[in-house]
Design a protein around this motif. Structure first.
Motif, mmCIF file in Angstrom:
data_model
loop_
_atom_site.group_PDB
_atom_site.id
_atom_site.type_symbol
_atom_site.label_atom_id
_atom_site.label_comp_id
_atom_site.label_asym_id
_atom_site.label_seq_id
_atom_site.Cartn_x
_atom_site.Cartn_y
_atom_site.Cartn_z
ATOM 1 N N MET A 1 0.847 -1.174 0.000
ATOM 2 C CA MET A 1 0.000 0.000 0.000
ATOM 3 C C MET A 1 0.887 1.230 0.000
ATOM 4 S SD MET A 1 -2.558 1.427 2.924
ATOM 5 C CE MET A 1 -3.792 0.179 2.783
ATOM 6 N N ALA A 2 0.615 2.144 -0.882
ATOM 7 C CA ALA A 2 1.383 3.387 -0.961
ATOM 8 C C ALA A 2 0.988 4.300 0.194
ATOM 9 C CB ALA A 2 1.115 4.072 -2.292
ATOM 10 N N ALA A 3 1.926 5.144 0.622
ATOM 11 C CA ALA A 3 1.655 6.060 1.719
ATOM 12 C C ALA A 3 2.111 7.454 1.317
ATOM 13 C CB ALA A 3 2.384 5.607 2.972
ATOM 14 N N ARG A 4 1.618 8.463 2.035
ATOM 15 C CA ARG A 4 1.997 9.830 1.749
ATOM 16 C C ARG A 4 2.332 10.537 3.048
ATOM 17 N NH1 ARG A 4 -1.656 13.403 3.367
ATOM 18 N NH2 ARG A 4 -3.774 12.756 3.691
ATOM 19 N N ARG A 5 3.014 11.629 2.960
ATOM 20 C CA ARG A 5 3.354 12.448 4.131
ATOM 21 C C ARG A 5 2.139 13.277 4.544
ATOM 22 N NH1 ARG A 5 8.028 11.471 6.245
ATOM 23 N NH2 ARG A 5 9.699 10.940 4.841
ATOM 24 N N GLY A 26 -3.612 9.021 38.553
ATOM 25 C CA GLY A 26 -2.873 7.892 39.084
ATOM 26 C C GLY A 26 -2.007 7.178 38.060
ATOM 27 N N ARG A 27 -1.985 7.658 36.839
ATOM 28 C CA ARG A 27 -1.181 7.022 35.797
ATOM 29 C C ARG A 27 0.058 7.858 35.523
ATOM 30 N NH1 ARG A 27 -4.701 3.586 32.540
ATOM 31 N NH2 ARG A 27 -6.101 2.785 34.107
ATOM 32 N N LYS A 28 1.108 7.194 35.077
ATOM 33 C CA LYS A 28 2.324 7.910 34.700
ATOM 34 C C LYS A 28 2.112 8.591 33.363
ATOM 35 C CE LYS A 28 5.485 4.775 36.997
ATOM 36 N NZ LYS A 28 6.583 3.828 36.806
ATOM 37 N N VAL A 29 2.736 9.740 33.199
ATOM 38 C CA VAL A 29 2.648 10.459 31.939
ATOM 39 C C VAL A 29 3.718 9.899 31.015
ATOM 40 C CG1 VAL A 29 2.821 12.707 30.815
ATOM 41 C CG2 VAL A 29 1.795 12.512 33.085
ATOM 42 N N ALA A 30 3.283 9.388 29.874
ATOM 43 C CA ALA A 30 4.215 8.830 28.902
ATOM 44 C C ALA A 30 4.830 9.952 28.081
ATOM 45 C CB ALA A 30 3.484 7.853 27.992
ATOM 46 N N ALA A 31 5.877 9.623 27.384
ATOM 47 C CA ALA A 31 6.506 10.605 26.496
ATOM 48 C C ALA A 31 5.481 11.042 25.461
ATOM 49 C CB ALA A 31 7.714 9.987 25.809
ATOM 50 N N PRO A 32 5.477 12.320 25.063
ATOM 51 C CA PRO A 32 4.483 12.790 24.109
ATOM 52 C C PRO A 32 4.585 12.022 22.797
ATOM 53 C CG PRO A 32 6.148 14.472 24.516
ATOM 54 C CD PRO A 32 6.411 13.354 25.467
ATOM 55 N N ALA A 33 3.425 11.698 22.265
ATOM 56 C CA ALA A 33 3.375 10.971 21.000
ATOM 57 C C ALA A 33 3.720 11.911 19.860
ATOM 58 C CB ALA A 33 1.983 10.389 20.791
ATOM 59 N N THR A 34 4.340 11.360 18.861
ATOM 60 C CA THR A 34 4.648 12.165 17.685
ATOM 61 C C THR A 34 3.702 11.788 16.573
ATOM 62 O OG1 THR A 34 6.247 10.542 16.933
ATOM 63 C CG2 THR A 34 7.083 12.345 18.297
ATOM 64 N N ALA A 35 3.615 12.649 15.611
ATOM 65 C CA ALA A 35 2.717 12.396 14.485
ATOM 66 C C ALA A 35 3.212 11.190 13.698
ATOM 67 C CB ALA A 35 2.674 13.612 13.567
ATOM 68 N N PRO A 36 2.312 10.392 13.174
ATOM 69 C CA PRO A 36 2.751 9.268 12.365
ATOM 70 C C PRO A 36 3.459 9.803 11.113
ATOM 71 C CG PRO A 36 0.375 9.519 12.245
ATOM 72 C CD PRO A 36 0.869 10.487 13.271
ATOM 73 N N GLU A 37 4.474 9.094 10.699
ATOM 74 C CA GLU A 37 5.254 9.527 9.543
ATOM 75 C C GLU A 37 4.423 9.525 8.271
ATOM 76 O OE1 GLU A 37 8.427 10.704 9.182
ATOM 77 O OE2 GLU A 37 8.315 10.900 11.340
ATOM 78 N N ARG A 38 3.610 8.488 8.122
ATOM 79 C CA ARG A 38 2.874 8.366 6.871
ATOM 80 C C ARG A 38 1.452 7.897 7.150
ATOM 81 N NH1 ARG A 38 6.084 7.382 2.028
ATOM 82 N NH2 ARG A 38 8.214 7.918 2.528
ATOM 83 N N LEU A 39 0.557 8.295 6.289
ATOM 84 C CA LEU A 39 -0.821 7.825 6.329
ATOM 85 C C LEU A 39 -1.077 7.027 5.059
ATOM 86 C CD1 LEU A 39 -2.843 10.952 7.452
ATOM 87 C CD2 LEU A 39 -2.412 8.902 8.756
ATOM 88 N N PRO A 40 -1.896 5.979 5.126
ATOM 89 C CA PRO A 40 -2.238 5.264 3.907
ATOM 90 C C PRO A 40 -3.012 6.181 2.967
ATOM 91 C CG PRO A 40 -2.910 4.044 5.848
ATOM 92 C CD PRO A 40 -2.449 5.378 6.315
ATOM 93 N N LEU A 41 -2.880 5.926 1.671
ATOM 94 C CA LEU A 41 -3.640 6.682 0.687
ATOM 95 C C LEU A 41 -5.109 6.312 0.789
ATOM 96 C CD1 LEU A 41 -1.287 6.480 -2.396
ATOM 97 C CD2 LEU A 41 -1.774 8.470 -0.987
#
Length: 179
Positions: A1-5, A26-41
């Motif tokens: 499957m091709a992907a795009r930015r 009561g939960r630990k704060v995880a490292a901030p999520a980053t945007a996914p590199e690519r999305l499916p077309l």
């Protein structure tokens, strides 16, 4: 499957979503999520984009209705020997009123420290039934309602009722003992 930015507007939207996410108390704060590199077309048939990001398993899963009965309990329930402490009858209710009645009945049973609830839902429609109907909607919703209930952690197990107590038209809800 091709992907795009991601485009600039999609990057901005993703940043807004990330900014609204907060850790549960009561939960630990995880490292901030980053945007996914690519999305499916976009899929050709629908034209909609599917965002697929892996979801890590929760560190502390919410307590859901369990399957924690021992063999003795299962034998007594299957034999119809256990007498329910409370009965919740959902006949004649709409989906909304049935849900409310179930929540209220569970709250009362938990407060009174009942152990076994007989939940009468009515029999599901027969598979050979050809007519279009909305029958069985309450019965089909029960599992979701119990899983999402504020009292889900108090439920030890859900079992089919013995014919003496309604058979296919009823369920036993076994509550956990308070410790």
């Amino acid at each position: 499957m091709a992907a795009r930015r991601l485009g600039a507007d999609e990057e901005a939207l993703w940043a807004r979503v990330r900014a609204t996410v907060r850790a549960m108390p009561g939960r630990k704060v995880a490292a901030p999520a980053t945007a996914p590199e690519r999305l499916p077309l976009p899929a050709p048939a629908t034209g909609m984009m599917a965002l697929t990001t892996p979801t890590p398993p929760p560190s502390h899963a919410r307590r859901e209705p369990g399957q924690t009965l021992d063999g003795g309990w299962d034998r007594r329930l299957a034999g119809g020997v256990v007498a329910p402490d409370r009965t919740i009858d959902l006949h004649g209710h709409t989906l909304a009123s049935a849900h409310a009645a179930l929540e209220m009945g569970l709250a009362q049973a938990v407060a009174r420290q009942d152990r076994v609830i007989l939940l009468v839902t009515g029999k599901p429609p027969r598979p050979e039934s050809q007519r279009p109907h909305g029958r069985g909607a309450i019965r089909a919703s029960i599992a979701d309602w119990l899983r999402l209930s504020a009292h889900a952690g108090s439920i030890a197990a859900v079992r089919n009722a013995h014919p003496r107590h309604g058979g296919a038209g009823a369920l036993y809800i076994v509550l956990r003992r308070r410790r």
